[in-house]
Design a protein around this motif. Structure first.
Motif, short mmCIF file in Angstrom:
data_model
loop_
_atom_site.label_atom_id
_atom_site.label_comp_id
_atom_site.label_asym_id
_atom_site.label_seq_id
_atom_site.Cartn_x
_atom_site.Cartn_y
_atom_site.Cartn_z
N GLY A 75 -21.30 -11.34 -9.97
CA GLY A 75 -20.68 -11.08 -8.80
C GLY A 75 -21.16 -10.98 -7.48
O GLY A 75 -20.20 -10.87 -6.40
N ALA A 76 -22.17 -11.21 -7.00
CA ALA A 76 -22.80 -11.62 -5.77
C ALA A 76 -22.21 -12.54 -5.31
O ALA A 76 -22.09 -13.80 -5.90
CB ALA A 76 -24.35 -11.69 -6.02
N ALA A 77 -21.99 -12.46 -3.80
CA ALA A 77 -21.13 -13.65 -3.21
C ALA A 77 -21.98 -14.74 -2.35
O ALA A 77 -23.35 -14.25 -2.46
CB ALA A 77 -20.28 -12.83 -2.12
N ILE A 78 -21.52 -15.56 -2.03
CA ILE A 78 -22.38 -16.47 -1.08
C ILE A 78 -21.75 -16.34 0.28
O ILE A 78 -20.17 -16.02 0.37
CB ILE A 78 -21.92 -18.04 -1.49
N ALA A 79 -22.44 -15.96 1.35
CA ALA A 79 -21.82 -15.61 2.59
C ALA A 79 -21.95 -17.02 3.32
O ALA A 79 -22.70 -17.88 3.43
CB ALA A 79 -22.68 -14.81 3.38
N LEU A 80 -20.59 -17.28 4.16
CA LEU A 80 -20.55 -18.32 5.26
C LEU A 80 -20.20 -17.52 6.34
O LEU A 80 -19.46 -16.89 6.64
CB LEU A 80 -19.23 -18.91 4.76
N VAL A 81 -21.00 -17.88 7.45
CA VAL A 81 -21.11 -17.48 8.73
C VAL A 81 -20.71 -18.70 9.60
O VAL A 81 -21.46 -19.67 9.89
CB VAL A 81 -22.44 -16.74 9.35
#
Length: 373
Positions: free
Chosen positions: A82-88
């Motif tokens: 469930g850990a997400a990939i962050a897009l900044v």
């Protein structure tokens, strides 16, 4: 210049697809769009089947597709299920939103969960967004910092090099030898893009050139450097110069103030017949001013835009260098997914990937018509 409708709707879709579900009121505030405009856009996107509307909430049409569910942890995935990939990415940046779209598509195809973080237009705005994402348990990071000046870029090198999850920098090329030199990155080869533009103008017989460019991003700085190098090295070029494209195209480096010349007067004074203009909105506005001043495009001056986000939409469709924006995002996402799929120490060497732009020839360039002696 007002943001084109299609670009604003691309931004809406990018946020909705990245988040999965967003309140309409929050979306209007986040994208700096009036509530009335946002609702109108949402209604049209829903009518054409590009998103789904609820009671004050919008969702992607694929929101109920199992592929969007978070998969079980893969080998080497230490952050847990469930850990997400962050897009900044920076706010109100249509160029980088297309990069975001490419990344989001690749991540969704892989079944990865995504959280989108939009950094406001302020120095150092990316760091709090990254820290927030890491505190929420992000297992990987894709980031496109704004980096308005070289000094601001350098200021971010230290903390970004110490991020403790796999990280890929999109459409940015950190300075050689810097703390980020050994960080994965995927970028357009802007030197090659300027080579395409200059070579095209030279092939049409143009020998006196100008670059009117921005000076407030890594792309702008790369374009300026490349144009100076290439124009100086081509024996066919008789005269060339680099100028700022508009008053709001800075600020450039701290403590510097670059004048904005009258491009019409400059073209006449120096006999310029070929111009490269960065970015698209500035290019369209400059072409309008040239036309109003009696300089015909392309008869009197051939113009090549750099970015190709809206270059084709002018009354004269602009020939443009088109960096592979969506492909940059996809390649960056695939590189990050590869890092996450392998345990630390088995991921292979750092990769600094460059993709080549292409030249889209339209109506704003033509062979130079020489007057009879």
């Amino acid at each position: 210049m007002r943001e084109p409708v299609e670009l604003r709707r691309k931004r809406i879709l990018a946020v909705v697809h990245a988040r999965g579900a967003v309140k309409v009121s929050s979306l209007a505030t986040e994208l700096d769009v009036s509530a009335v405009t946002l609702r109108r856009d949402v209604e049209e996107l829903a009518r054409t089947g590009m998103l789904r509307r609820g009671h004050g909430v919008v969702r992607p049409v694929a929101d109920d597709v199992p592929a969007r569910a978070v998969p079980a942890a893969r080998s080497g995935d230490t952050a847990g299920d469930g850990a997400a990939i962050a897009l900044v990415v920076p706010e109100r940046h249509s160029y980088l939103y297309e990069t975001l779209h490419g990344a989001r598509t690749a991540l969704e195809e892989a079944g990865a969960r995504i959280t989108l973080h939009i950094a406001p237009q302020a120095a150092g705005a990316e760091r709090p967004q990254v820290e927030r994402a890491l505190a929420a348990g992000a297992r990987g990071l894709l980031i496109s910092p704004r980096w308005r000046s070289a000094a601001g870029e350098e200021a971010d090198y230290g903390w970004l090099s110490e991020v403790e999850v796999p990280t890929v920098v999109m459409e940015r090329r950190p300075r050689p030898g810097s703390a980020l030199h050994a960080l994965d990155s995927v970028c357009s080869d802007h030197w090659y893009g300027i080579h395409l533009a200059v070579d095209h103008l030279i092939s049409l017989g143009h020998r006196r050139l100008v670059l009117a460019a921005r000076n407030d991003s890594p792309t702008a700085r790369a374009i300026r450097s490349a144009f100076s190098e290439i124009a100086a090295s081509r024996p066919e070029v008789e005269d060339w110069t680099v100028v700022l494209s508009s008053p709001n195209a800075g600020p450039g480096e701290p403590g510097t103030r670059e004048p904005v010349p009258d491009l019409t007067a400059l073209l006449r004074e120096r006999g310029v017949t070929g111009a490269v203009l960065h970015g698209d909105e500035d290019a369209l506005m400059l072409v309008q001013r040239l036309t109003e001043s009696g300089i015909r495009v392309p008869r009197d001056c051939s113009v090549v835009a750099y970015d190709d986000v809206v270059a084709a939409l002018g009354s004269t469709a602009l020939t443009a260098v088109a960096p592979p924006r969506a492909e940059i995002g996809r390649a960056a996402a695939e590189l990050l997914l590869d890092r996450l799929a392998h345990p630390a120490g088995t991921q292979g060497p750092v990769r600094r990937v460059e993709l080549l732009p292409r030249l889209e020839v339209r109506g704003s360039t033509q062979e130079l018509i020489r007057s009879a002696d």
